[in-house]
Every structure is written in C-alpha cells, then in structure tokens.
Scaffold this motif. Sequence first.
Motif, short mmCIF file in Angstrom:
data_model
loop_
_atom_site.label_atom_id
_atom_site.label_comp_id
_atom_site.label_asym_id
_atom_site.label_seq_id
_atom_site.Cartn_x
_atom_site.Cartn_y
_atom_site.Cartn_z
N GLN A 184 -7.67 28.29 60.06
CA GLN A 184 -6.74 27.51 59.43
C GLN A 184 -7.10 26.85 57.74
O GLN A 184 -7.67 26.04 57.91
N THR A 185 -6.53 27.57 56.79
CA THR A 185 -7.11 27.29 55.66
C THR A 185 -6.07 26.02 55.34
O THR A 185 -5.06 26.05 55.15
N ILE A 186 -6.73 25.09 54.49
CA ILE A 186 -6.01 24.04 53.81
C ILE A 186 -5.77 24.44 52.38
O ILE A 186 -6.92 24.71 51.82
N THR A 187 -4.68 24.27 51.75
CA THR A 187 -4.33 24.90 50.55
C THR A 187 -4.11 23.54 49.79
O THR A 187 -4.19 22.47 50.13
N ILE A 188 -3.79 23.83 48.54
CA ILE A 188 -3.71 22.89 47.28
C ILE A 188 -2.44 22.10 47.83
O ILE A 188 -2.29 20.97 47.30
N TYR A 189 -1.67 22.83 48.20
CA TYR A 189 -0.34 22.21 48.98
C TYR A 189 -0.61 21.15 49.78
O TYR A 189 0.00 19.90 49.78
N ASP A 190 -1.42 21.33 50.65
CA ASP A 190 -1.96 20.39 51.92
C ASP A 190 -2.34 18.89 50.97
O ASP A 190 -2.06 17.90 51.34
N VAL A 191 -3.45 19.33 50.39
CA VAL A 191 -3.86 18.35 49.25
C VAL A 191 -2.92 17.39 48.53
O VAL A 191 -2.66 16.20 48.62
N ALA A 192 -2.03 18.15 48.01
CA ALA A 192 -0.80 17.50 47.09
C ALA A 192 -0.17 16.61 48.20
O ALA A 192 -0.02 15.37 47.68
N ARG A 193 0.58 17.12 49.24
CA ARG A 193 1.25 16.37 50.16
C ARG A 193 0.38 15.08 50.65
O ARG A 193 0.78 13.91 50.54
N GLU A 194 -0.87 15.27 50.98
CA GLU A 194 -1.65 14.15 51.64
C GLU A 194 -1.76 12.95 50.57
O GLU A 194 -2.01 11.90 50.91
N ALA A 195 -1.98 13.60 49.20
CA ALA A 195 -2.38 12.46 48.01
C ALA A 195 -0.81 11.93 47.51
O ALA A 195 -0.99 11.35 46.47
N SER A 196 0.06 12.51 47.89
CA SER A 196 1.46 12.31 47.38
C SER A 196 1.48 12.75 46.06
O SER A 196 1.97 11.46 45.13
N VAL A 197 1.02 13.68 45.51
CA VAL A 197 1.15 14.02 44.13
C VAL A 197 1.70 15.52 44.39
O VAL A 197 1.79 15.99 45.32
N SER A 198 1.92 15.98 43.03
CA SER A 198 2.15 17.51 43.23
C SER A 198 1.04 18.48 42.95
O SER A 198 -0.05 17.95 42.70
N MET A 199 1.35 19.74 43.30
CA MET A 199 0.17 20.66 43.30
C MET A 199 -0.11 20.83 42.14
O MET A 199 -1.47 20.97 41.65
N ALA A 200 0.56 20.64 40.72
CA ALA A 200 -0.05 20.64 39.56
C ALA A 200 -0.97 19.57 39.15
O ALA A 200 -2.31 19.96 38.72
N THR A 201 -0.97 18.74 39.83
CA THR A 201 -1.78 17.56 39.66
C THR A 201 -3.22 17.80 40.19
O THR A 201 -4.22 17.67 39.49
N VAL A 202 -2.97 18.05 41.36
CA VAL A 202 -4.30 18.69 42.21
C VAL A 202 -4.99 19.68 41.37
O VAL A 202 -6.04 19.67 41.26
N SER A 203 -4.06 20.85 40.86
CA SER A 203 -4.82 21.82 39.98
C SER A 203 -5.51 21.03 38.90
O SER A 203 -6.61 21.56 38.55
N ARG A 204 -4.96 20.28 38.26
CA ARG A 204 -5.76 19.63 37.26
C ARG A 204 -7.00 19.21 37.55
O ARG A 204 -7.85 19.23 36.89
N VAL A 205 -6.78 18.23 38.63
CA VAL A 205 -8.11 17.56 38.72
C VAL A 205 -9.16 18.66 39.17
O VAL A 205 -10.36 18.58 38.87
N VAL A 206 -8.57 19.54 40.18
CA VAL A 206 -9.81 20.46 40.35
C VAL A 206 -10.45 21.13 39.19
O VAL A 206 -11.57 21.65 39.10
N ASN A 207 -9.54 21.49 38.23
CA ASN A 207 -10.01 22.29 36.87
C ASN A 207 -10.53 21.22 35.82
O ASN A 207 -10.72 21.66 34.85
#
Lengths: 333, 333
Positions: free
Chosen positions: A4-27
């Motif tokens: 069960q892979t956790i995706t960027i979406y899971d992170v986004a939800r858990e941190a209550s931000v958007s995927m875009a933001t997660v993508s930004r911090v990851v990059n």
Amino acid sequence: MDKQTITIYDVAREASVSMATVSRVVNGNANVKPATRKKVLDVIEKLDYRPNAVARGLASKKTTTVGVIVPDVTNMYFASLARGIDDVATMYKYNIILTNSDSNSEKEIKVLNTLLSKQVDGIVFMGNEITEKLREEFKRTKTPIVLAGSVDDEGDNPSVNIDYVAAVQEEVKNLIDRGNKRVAFVCGPLDQAINGKYRLKGYKQALKSAGIAYDDKLVFETDDTYKTGTLLQPALMAVNATAAMVTDDELAAGIMNGMSDADVKVPEQFEIITSNDTKLTEMVRPKMSSITQPLYDIGAVSMRLLTKLMNNEPVDEKNVLLPYGLMKRESTK
Amino acid sequence: MDKQTITIYDVAREASVSMATVSRVVNGNANVKPATRKKVLDVIEKLDYRPNAVARGLASKKTTTVGVIVPDVTNMYFASLARGIDDVATMYKYNIILTNSDSNSEKEIKVLNTLLSKQVDGIVFMGNEITEKLREEFKRTKTPIVLAGSVDDEGDNPSVNIDYVAAVQEEVKNLIDRGNKRVAFVCGPLDQAINGKYRLKGYKQALKSAGIAYDDKLVFETDDTYKTGTLLQPALMAVNATAAMVTDDELAAGIMNGMSDADVKVPEQFEIITSNDTKLTEMVRPKMSSITQPLYDIGAVSMRLLTKLMNNEPVDEKNVLLPYGLMKRESTK
DNA sequence: CGGCAATTTGAAAACGTTTTCAATTAAATC
DNA sequence: GATTTAATTGAAAACGTTTTCAAATTGCCG
C-alpha cells in the motif's frame, strides 16, 4: 495485502494543503511559506512518503536516468570508464542503466532503442565500430548521446578520447629509436576506427618519419583477447619482429606470457608496449609499459559533458581530447 | 521543435480503433482479430510509434528494470557477476540499473532507496557486510531482493553462493597435507560474514582436523587490494608461514608478486591459493591455483531467481549453493 | 485603514499508458 | 432465422506526479 503505497495525495490530505504544495516542498521550490514547509515535511516524515519516480518521470519528462552501452563490463578498460561514468552520474543525481552489447551492431541498435523507450535523459556510448545503421539511429533521436573512449569521424556526436594517433606514433618512435627495425602492430579489429583509422595511422607515421617502409606482414589484426595473445608468439617471430605495439592490455598480457612461455625474454629479446594502462599492466610480470589513459576520467568527463547536453548548457568543445602519457615499466628497454 | 512524440492515441486515431486495441496489439494480447492487428501494426510501422516505457510503468506498476548494487564494477569478481546478471536480465526483457556502493553502508542504503523510488521490479545485491540498518531497509520493502555471491545469515533474503566453508576447508587441508605446518589465512574485512563467518570457519576446521592449533598471528585481515598484497611478504615471513589461503584474486596476485620481488619462490618456498578464479589467475605468472567459482553463473542464477520472485513463481530453494571446484595451477606444489 | 504589489496557495489539466467493464459484433446451435 | 455464446472492441477510469494559471492571502506604504 498489496504494498500500500502512500501518495502525494495522502500527504496533502494529512497536512491539509494541496498536492501542488506538497510537490513544491518535495522539489525544494522556494515559493512556500516556511511554516507550511515544516508542516508538510513533518507529515512526509510521519507517513514515510517516498515520491514515485516513474510518475514523476511521466509528468516532468525527465527520468534522471541515463543509458550506458558498453561492449563488455568484464573488460577492465570499459569497467573503468563505467565507474567514472557512474560516479559523476551519482554526483548529478542520475542513475545509469548499464547494458552489454558485445560490440554487436544489432544488439547495439536494439538496446539503444529500448533505452530510448525507457526515456533515458541521455546516453553514453562505448564501442568503436559505428555502422551506418547505428549512426542513423543516433541521428533519429533528440536524446543526447556522447561517445566515451570511442571515435566516429563520420558522425557528429560529442566524444571524449585521447589523441590516439599521437600517442601511438610517439611510442612506436621510441621503439624505433631504441633500435627496433621491425615493430609489429597488434590490434583489435581494424574496422573499428580507433584501430584502423587512428592507431594504425600513428604507427604508419612513426614508420614514415623514421624512413622505414610499411610492411603489412607486421600488422596483426586480432579479436582483442588474452587467449589470442598467447598464441601469437610463433607468428611474431616468423616475421622477425623484435617489438610490438599492442592496442589492448589483455591482448598484450597474452602476448607477453606467450613469449615468456616460449623462452623469449621480454624486454631483452622482445619489447612490448600496450595501450590502456589498466591495473593489469602492474599485475603481470614483467610489468607492461603502456600509453597511459585517464580511464576513469574519460568516463567521468563524458558523463559531465552529457549533463551539460541534457541541460542545454553551452559546451565549449564537443570533441574533447584528454591528455595521455607514456609509462615506462619493465616490458621495454 | 520539441521532440514531437507520437502516442498510442495517434496510432489509435490513424488506425481508427481505440487506444485499448492498440495497447492490446502492442502487448501481444491474443484477443484481437487478425485483420485489426495487421491494420494497427501497419500504422505503428508507418508512424514509427514506440511505446513510452515510463507511462507503461506507471499504468502497469511494472518497470521491467531491476536494480543491481555492487561494491565496485572495476573489480573483476563483481564485473563477472554483473555480466551474468545482465545477460539473463536481457533474456527476460529486463534492464539493470547498476550502482557502485564501495561497500559503504550509507551509500548502500541511499542507493537502495533511490532504486526503490524508481520502482525497480527487483534488486540484486552484492556486498557482504550487511548492517542491521541495511537489513531493516531490506525488510521494509516488498520488492524482492536477492543476494548474489554474498551471505547474510541474520536476514532471510534469497541468495546464490558456493559453499565457502567447504571450499576453504578442502583447500587448506590440501595445503596441510602437502606438509605446510603454518598456513596463513589472508582475507578481506572480517566483519564481512563471507570472510569472518564462512571462510575463516573452513580454515579453522581444516586446522582442527589436522590437529594443528589455531594461531591468530596467521590470519591477516586486509582491505582486499592488490597494493596491500604486495606489501605483505615481510609480515608473512615473520610468522614463518609457508603457504597462504587468500580470499581475493587481486590480493593474491599482489602477495605473489611481492614474494617474487623478494625472491621468495612460488610455489617452492611459498604456496598460494586464491578464491575467485577470475581470469587474472591465468594472466599472472606463476598462474594461481584457485577455488573455482562459477562467477558468471552466480550472477545468472541470481537474476533467474529474481525473475521467479518477481512473478510470484514458486522457488524450490531460496538459498542456492552452486558447485565449486579446485583448480590447480602453478602457485601450489 | 484602503489600495496595490508580492507572496503563497490550490484546482485541475496534463503526461502516455494499462485495465476494467460493458457494449458490440461474430460465430455457433437448433 | 432466432437465440445463445464467444470473441472483439471501446469508453473511461486509473496510475502518481508536475505544472499552469488564477485565486487567495499577506505585507507595505502613505
């Protein structure tokens, strides 16, 4: 059950931000408020999120993977280049897909195409016989390709080499100057430009400036293997050669051992110079004199060049020649 | 301007079928009418369509790429394994991402994780010191990992090896039987299980059954390099050793040359047996007697095993031991 | 405290396949 | 020729990111 892979979406939800933001911090994108970044980073940590490079590759059209085509990793010469390549690849966050071609043109074409289908960002190619067909395949793609320790004057790929003709010429001159009237040239396949066009040319030039006539009985075209080398002693004696310029270390080691086994003393009765300066030259007795090539560096510089090409950075010199040297050991007087 | 790629969608449109159908013919799915297949194939040919492996990987969750972690490709032992791996990988339509770890635990972990992020379908790992931390990383993933020419009795990864203790025991016994009372054991790092737990065990067992007391002055722990080998002669003489069981070919070659250079005759005054049977054993004079390992096969079998794991096929034996042999050459009496 | 610019964010559309499931078509049976 | 069954097809939803563009928020200045 399934991984069960956790995706960027899971992170986004858990941190209550958007995927875009997660993508930004990851990059490591700068446009994100420190507080948000921390929040996201914490969730990433907590969830043990790892970005999926395949998805990333699809979306960004970059795989941070380069292809490396090599005749045979088992050959020390190529292994050294490969090591140089991998090290600077790692340095620039790339990985390498390594494939052995056995210098077989069909395999080369096939593997080139599978590398391209895997969307590698670039390719380092080693192997000296570049057929017209292969050249066409090279031209077909926009993916940058650099030749490492491999020449092709018909095509226009960037490359990294040493000046083979000068190196060979110099060494053969030395041999001649030391009194050898009949110097053999023992090489791999002559249809490989590196042998047939470059090294052989250096050999001929040295002959010419010494006023010695070229005698094709003195050139031995082989398959570059140790085994073949061990078998060459009788033929070499038959043409009265007293020295040999050899284009491959394993081949040279074979010749030398063949000589020793036949009680021909190296270097007293027969001098040998080899071309690649792999560590084998030091391990064999007598140690072999060699043209020195910065093997690791050829690989390293090739990969560095490739990174520039992949980033569309300007390159000052497409065809770089690294300095060579001459290392006198015990197989020459 | 941009490398205008043609996609499955273009093919579908041109052939007036759906993407699904194109996908089917590309993947050789049987459920497609011959006439349709031909039509699609023609368009593929005409448009020179090449499937994008990255997109494929994302959709199918298979990359047909496996990771290979190796201490150093420049080492013939590993190069041979790597070659075996690549050959059977190719046979099963996989490519390998090759990475050098320098036996550095941190690097190993790092590279393992980047391989996993790249979604490789499996991993072949070489390197003998498997730290607790690395073992944990191994356990964290569901991606199959096989150890090639590498042991780890603490973990439960599948592996391919030879019976190191039996091989060493047998060779040391021979040495003793030939009259050597003081046989040195020269090895790489002892914290590598292959040396510390297996080979050393074989050495001790041979001593024991010959009724000879174990003397730790006779075991030399080194870094496995040629250079180190060349320096060992004085130390070996100092402890009155008359023979050595060596765990690495380059190291053994170094020792042998060190002996020769100090005018100690091999094998008359000092016998040497090495462990990996790389082609170096034949190139050096005297040729080195060696335990023979099917190097290429260890790689090949590892990869074959990995394919089974990746396809969830049953494997009969998780830890396979390939047959070894003893090759007498000139460094032993 | 209003207005404007700069900084942060998010929604949603790519990216190019595979795969599921239902719909369509062809073949087989009586 | 009507049914039933099997073989082919297609629509659309994944797959997990990046990226674009607009919206929301913040900070600054007078």
